[in-house]
Design an enzyme around this catalytic site. Structure first.
Site, PDB file in Angstrom:
ATOM      1  N   VAL A  21     101.884  26.714  51.591  1.00  0.00           N
ATOM      2  CA  VAL A  21     100.517  26.259  51.832  1.00  0.00           C
ATOM      3  C   VAL A  21      99.823  27.176  52.842  1.00  0.00           C
ATOM      4  CG1 VAL A  21      99.159  24.430  52.908  1.00  0.00           C
ATOM      5  CG2 VAL A  21     100.910  23.865  51.239  1.00  0.00           C
ATOM      6  N   ALA A  22     100.571  27.541  53.884  1.00  0.00           N
ATOM      7  CA  ALA A  22      99.961  28.360  54.927  1.00  0.00           C
ATOM      8  C   ALA A  22      99.667  29.765  54.432  1.00  0.00           C
ATOM      9  CB  ALA A  22     100.881  28.411  56.137  1.00  0.00           C
TER      10      ALA A  22
ATOM     11  N   ILE B   6      99.311  31.009  51.286  1.00  0.00           N
ATOM     12  CA  ILE B   6      98.378  31.244  50.169  1.00  0.00           C
ATOM     13  C   ILE B   6      96.961  31.248  50.730  1.00  0.00           C
ATOM     14  CG2 ILE B   6      97.417  30.240  48.062  1.00  0.00           C
ATOM     15  CD1 ILE B   6     100.241  29.267  47.400  1.00  0.00           C
TER      16      ILE B   6
ATOM     17  N   ASP C 216      58.971  53.942  43.866  1.00  0.00           N
ATOM     18  CA  ASP C 216      57.566  54.230  43.602  1.00  0.00           C
ATOM     19  C   ASP C 216      56.974  54.882  44.837  1.00  0.00           C
ATOM     20  OD1 ASP C 216      57.460  53.033  41.191  1.00  0.00           O
ATOM     21  OD2 ASP C 216      56.782  51.090  41.946  1.00  0.00           O
TER      22      ASP C 216
ATOM     23  N   ASN D 153      98.089  28.006  60.551  1.00  0.00           N
ATOM     24  CA  ASN D 153      97.250  28.262  59.384  1.00  0.00           C
ATOM     25  C   ASN D 153      95.877  27.621  59.540  1.00  0.00           C
ATOM     26  OD1 ASN D 153      96.643  28.945  56.628  1.00  0.00           O
ATOM     27  ND2 ASN D 153      96.906  26.775  56.180  1.00  0.00           N
TER      28      ASN D 153
HETATM   29  P1  ATP Z   1      52.695  55.121  41.695  1.00  0.00           P
HETATM   30  O1  ATP Z   1      53.419  55.243  40.413  1.00  0.00           O
HETATM   31  O2  ATP Z   1      53.401  55.753  42.823  1.00  0.00           O
HETATM   32  O3  ATP Z   1      52.212  53.757  42.005  1.00  0.00           O
HETATM   33  P2  ATP Z   1      50.038  55.866  40.905  1.00  0.00           P
HETATM   34  O4  ATP Z   1      49.319  54.735  41.519  1.00  0.00           O
HETATM   35  O5  ATP Z   1      49.409  57.209  41.044  1.00  0.00           O
HETATM   36  O6  ATP Z   1      51.438  56.090  41.516  1.00  0.00           O
HETATM   37  P3  ATP Z   1      49.289  54.996  38.319  1.00  0.00           P
HETATM   38  O7  ATP Z   1      48.697  53.747  38.812  1.00  0.00           O
HETATM   39  O8  ATP Z   1      50.036  55.016  37.036  1.00  0.00           O
HETATM   40  O9  ATP Z   1      50.292  55.578  39.381  1.00  0.00           O
HETATM   41  O10 ATP Z   1      48.102  56.052  38.228  1.00  0.00           O
HETATM   42  C1  ATP Z   1      48.242  57.295  37.579  1.00  0.00           C
HETATM   43  C2  ATP Z   1      47.021  58.158  37.841  1.00  0.00           C
HETATM   44  O11 ATP Z   1      45.853  57.547  37.279  1.00  0.00           O
HETATM   45  C3  ATP Z   1      46.688  58.323  39.311  1.00  0.00           C
HETATM   46  O12 ATP Z   1      47.349  59.412  39.875  1.00  0.00           O
HETATM   47  C4  ATP Z   1      45.193  58.537  39.307  1.00  0.00           C
HETATM   48  O13 ATP Z   1      44.873  59.900  39.104  1.00  0.00           O
HETATM   49  C5  ATP Z   1      44.732  57.762  38.113  1.00  0.00           C
HETATM   50  N1  ATP Z   1      44.206  56.458  38.523  1.00  0.00           N
HETATM   51  C6  ATP Z   1      44.791  55.526  39.295  1.00  0.00           C
HETATM   52  N2  ATP Z   1      44.012  54.445  39.444  1.00  0.00           N
HETATM   53  C7  ATP Z   1      42.894  54.686  38.738  1.00  0.00           C
HETATM   54  C8  ATP Z   1      41.702  53.948  38.469  1.00  0.00           C
HETATM   55  N3  ATP Z   1      41.521  52.724  38.960  1.00  0.00           N
HETATM   56  N4  ATP Z   1      40.773  54.516  37.702  1.00  0.00           N
HETATM   57  C9  ATP Z   1      40.946  55.727  37.174  1.00  0.00           C
HETATM   58  N5  ATP Z   1      42.036  56.471  37.385  1.00  0.00           N
HETATM   59  C10 ATP Z   1      43.010  55.971  38.158  1.00  0.00           C
END
Ligand code: ATP
Length: 853
Positions: A277-278, A280, A324, A690
């Site tokens: 017992v102790a 295990i 990201d 134990n």
């Molecule tokens: P992450 O992936 O790190 O979040 P991110 O924000 O740049 O980066 P997305 O949101 O996919 O990624 O944007 C891709 C690209 O689209 C951006 O780099 C920018 O040039 C363009 N973009 C982002 N937001 C807008 C918007 N509201 N209107 C128009 N173009 C945009």
């Protein structure tokens, strides 16, 4: 008629609701009537049953039986004491199990979702469990549907119903009544079911069922699943079985040997069973659960929410963190640093074309007081506009050139367009990534220039947005809108910055020191991405920057060859993240991957640790993730890894501690008779040791602070055994050493005519305490580590010591435990023996550092 057949007006009548939702008063009445919107969990075992279950252990039952039998034929006090110890053992097991469960429960509470509801005509956010039938809810891409709802309005609305129907292709949903009879849930296209996931568009819905009265609630047994067993727990369970058989074998042998020597059969039987017992390690599984779930609790305080317990364990093996950029590494606070309008005559007198586009082409909402609300990139544009001009100018512009349509942003096109009434014509405004705009410019020579100059700015870490537009005579019908993004006039570009979060550089540094490679994955321009990656320390000379397009051109073999050299992925589509994770895994890495959108879910699921964003993340990504960052911050992942490593370290420490002690007990009982010594210990002594050692000190080891070199060693190889890195050796040799000093004490004390049995009992007990103090660190000497730095452990060691002294010096304890008060010299002798064990373990640390050098 069922809900999917009824017209909406009828449903509103039936549920006494309307488009502006219920009143708070009505909702409060209904929650009392219908209960919370939650699926019932399996009925918990009542507390007394959990307690009783502690006695189910086969060995405990045998021990109790043996105690009773030996009581009948011999000494009744022994029997009573053994039964008391069995009960105490059960209390301890019960407390451990109860704590583990409580810790798991509080974690569950933290992962509750929120829903947007219309109450009293206002849109508010409420915990999903507060919903009642008749509530009007708003659903959008990324949400998990919180209750069964009949759809009232839908806009390109799609739902993934795989959790309900098994069908994983998202289904188009609409709001009109359906006349067919007896449709299965999968065919009820105007109903959104609780627990399914919105992948596209948005909708409003009327709640028609909550809690157990939903489709998913009707499918019995769904929530009855047991908490997942972590790989460590599985390994421990397997190991536990093997070791139990081994110990049982040894105890059987000892019994036979004792019997053959002619000892009293009941006494030998009781001794062997007590030893079994102790020895295990039955407390280990509960201790591991406690360590993991307490660790998860500590992580929650550090803003990292564990959704799946096995993640706590895998955190310690993470060798890649794919993250990201925007919002995780950076602050997601964009500021316009420069605008570069084109100097051709504009369409307006007061504003340049670029300024008009900045002021109009976005989804930001500006309230009456001039406070803009929306997504960071667009906020920066509007804030810049408001600063340059005024709220009044902004309102005038949006009033004079009102928006009449939009082609929304998506991260694949990387641009968006808005359509505006411009006198009796229509103005098309478009903004986006510079290459996404230049490919639709009328003047392709200019387009090249735009791309080149953007590249130069991006190399400084700036985000570049380009703007373009055109005037057309009239608005085509919606199906042709996509074609409007062509032959545009260039308006100019804007550069903005999004500074890195303050703690990120240090965390990246920490990662690299810990043998973990951080990798940036972003939708941004490669030059911007590289510049920021370099600034925070992710990218260094010699590393590769790979774009989504380049990645698409590589076959698997080619990608595998270079994957470990890439530190920045730019212009990547979310779907490509899955490929990156899988390739890293094929190379043997444990990869953590962050994500926030609907499209990130597959890669989060596939990653060893899928990390979702608590603030910016969608329900879908949170649902798929193992870990949620409550503050969306990269540094929190690193903190989590650190905590994961610490937890694993501590688990190994208490395994080391418990197994060594158990080993020592076996060696002592097994070897003494062969050396011509009498049976060194009584069954109650073994059970007592134990009880005391398995209890508080072991639990306190789980709270040990991180080792100094925790983030300076490489990640733990995922398949590494728990007994690697010297743990196995330690258990064997320290166990033998403890037994050695104990047997030596027995031999010496008999020769000196001392109270040998009390001394043997005390030496074994004290050396466990000496051991637990030394085993607190694998590498650092106790006094360097800080004698006082684990207070709970110190208290439990102190308490155990006092109890042991009680056993030695209190007359009634003497009767129970057959002990005698020790003379000072005898006590000092025992102390000295225990110190030998302590110093030997400290020496082990020294030797290990020597070998490492
Ligand atoms: P992450 O992936 O790190 O979040 P991110 O924000 O740049 O980066 P997305 O949101 O996919 O990624 O944007 C891709 C690209 O689209 C951006 O780099 C920018 O040039 C363009 N973009 C982002 N937001 C807008 C918007 N509201 N209107 C128009 N173009 C945009």
């Amino acid at each position: 008629m069922t809900f999917y057949q009824q017209p909406i007006s009828e449903l509103f009548r039936e549920f006494k609701s309307q488009k502006t939702g219920l009143t708070t008063y009505e909702a409060e009445k209904r929650i009392v009537e219908f209960g919370a919107n939650a699926l019932q969990e399996k009925k918990k075992k009542p507390i007394w049953l959990v307690f009783l279950a502690q006695f189910k252990d086969f060995m405990i039952l045998i021990l109790a039986a043996a105690a009773v039998v030996s009581g009948i034929v011999g000494d009744l006090t022994d029997t009573i004491i053994i039964l008391v110890i069995i009960v105490l053992n059960a209390v301890l097991g019960f407390v451990q199990e109860y704590r583990a469960e409580k810790a798991m429960d509080s974690l569950k509470k933290l992962t509750e979702t929120q829903t947007k509801v219309i109450r009293d005509g206002q849109t508010i956010s409420l915990p999903s469990k507060a919903l009642v039938p008749g509530d009007m809810i708003l659903l959008e891409a990324g949400n998990m549907v919180p209750a069964d709802a009949r759809l009232i309005e839908t806009f390109s609305f799609k739902i993934d119903e795989s959790s309900l129907t098994g069908e994983s292709v998202p289904i188009d949903k609409s709001s009109g009544p359906i006349s067919a009879e007896n449709l299965s849930p999968g065919d009820q296209l105007n109903i959104a079911f609780k627990g399914t996931l919105v992948t596209n568009g948005r909708a409003t819905g009327l709640v028609i069922g909550t809690g157990m009265k939903t489709e998913i609630g009707k499918i019995a047994g769904l929530l009855q699943e047991n908490p997942p067993i972590t790989p460590l727990q599985q390994r421990m369970a397997r190991f536990g079985k093997v070791i139990s058989y081994l110990i049982l074998g040894i105890c059987a042998l000892l019994f036979v040997a004792g019997w053959a020597r002619g000892e009293d059969i009941y006494q030998v039987l009781l001794l062997s069973i007590s030893l079994a017992v102790a020895a295990i390690p039955e407390a280990l599984p509960a201790l591991i659960t406690i360590a993991l779930s307490l660790g998860a609790g500590r992580l929650a305080k550090k803003q990292a929410l564990i959704r799946k317990l096995p993640a706590v364990e895998s955190l310690g093996s993470v060798s890649y963190i794919c993250t990201d950029k925007t919002g995780t590494l950076t602050q997601n606070k964009m500021t316009v640093v420069a605008s570069h309008p084109i100097d051709t005559p504009g369409l307006f007198t007061d504003f340049s074309n670029l300024q008009v586009a900045m002021g109009l082409c976005h989804d930001v909402h500006v309230d009456k007081k001039g406070r803009p609300e929306g997504e960071a990139t667009e906020l920066a544009l509007v804030e810049d506009f408001l600063e340059t001009f005024s709220l009044e100018a902004y309102e005038r512009l949006s009033g004079e050139i009102p928006r009449i349509g939009e082609i929304p942003f998506d991260s694949e096109r990387k641009r968006m367009s808005t359509l505006h009434q411009f006198g009796d014509q229509v103005l098309v405004l478009c903004k986006g990534a510079s290459e996404a705009i230049s490919e639709i410019l009328k003047d392709q020579n200019l387009a090249k220039e735009v791309e080149e100059s953007s590249e130069n700015l991006a190399a400084k870490g700036q985000r570049i947005l380009a703007f373009a537009g055109k005037v057309i005579p009239s608005l085509p019908n919606e199906a042709e809108w996509a074609g409007l993004e062509a032959e545009l006039e260039y308006f100019g570009k804007v550069a903005m910055i999004d500074p890195p979060r303050e703690t990120v550089k240090t965390s990246i540094h920490e990662c690299i020191a810990a043998g973990i490679k951080p990798v940036m994955i972003t939708g941004d321009h490669p030059a911007t991405a590289r510049a920021i990656a370099e600034e925070v320390g992710i990218w260094k000379e010699g590393d590769l920057v790979l774009t989504g397009a380049e990645l698409g051109n590589l076959n698997e073999e080619e990608f595998e060859k270079i994957v470990e050299q890439v530190s920045v992925y730019a212009r990547v589509a979310p779907e490509q993240k899955l490929r990156i994770v899988q390739t890293l895994q094929r190379k043997g890495h444990f990869a953590a991957m962050t994500g926030d959108g609907v499209n990130d879910a597959p890669s989060l699921k596939a990653a060893t640790i899928g990390v979702a964003m608590g603030i910016a993340g969608t329900d879908v990504s949170k649902e798929a993730a193992h870990l949620i960052l409550l503050d969306d911050n990269f540094s929190t992942i690193v903190k989590a890894v650190k905590e994961g490593r610490r937890i694993y370290d501590n688990i190994r420490k208490f395994i080391k501690y418990i197994m060594t002690c158990n080993g020592a007990e076996i060696w002592v009982i097994g070897l003494a008779p062969f050396l011509g010594l009498p049976n060194p210990l009584l069954p109650i002594h073994i059970l007592w040791i134990n009880l005391v050692t398995d209890g508080l000190p072991a639990l306190a080891l789980a709270g040990e602070k991180p080792e100094k070199d925790l983030m300076h060693r490489p990640p733990r190889p995922p398949k590494q055994s728990l007994f690697a890195e010297g743990v196995g050796y330690h258990i064997v040799w320290v166990g033998m050493l403890m037994a050695g000093v104990t047997i030596f004490t027995q031999h010496w004390a008999i020769r000196q005519d001392w109270h040998w049995q009390t001394m043997v009992f005390s030496v074994l007990s004290f050396s466990q305490l000496a051991h637990v103090m030394a085993v607190r660190s694998d590498r650092t000497f106790l006094f360097k580590q800080g004698f006082l730095s684990n207070k709970p452990l110190l208290i439990s060691v102190g308490l155990t010591m006092v109890l042991q002294l009680g056993v030695i010096y209190l007359p009634f304890m003497n009767d129970i435990f057959r002990t005698r008060p020790l003379e000072l010299v005898e006590l000092l002798f025992c102390g000295a023996m225990a110190l030998i064990v302590f110093h030997a373990v400290e020496m082990e640390k020294w030797i290990r550092t020597l070998i490492k050098k």
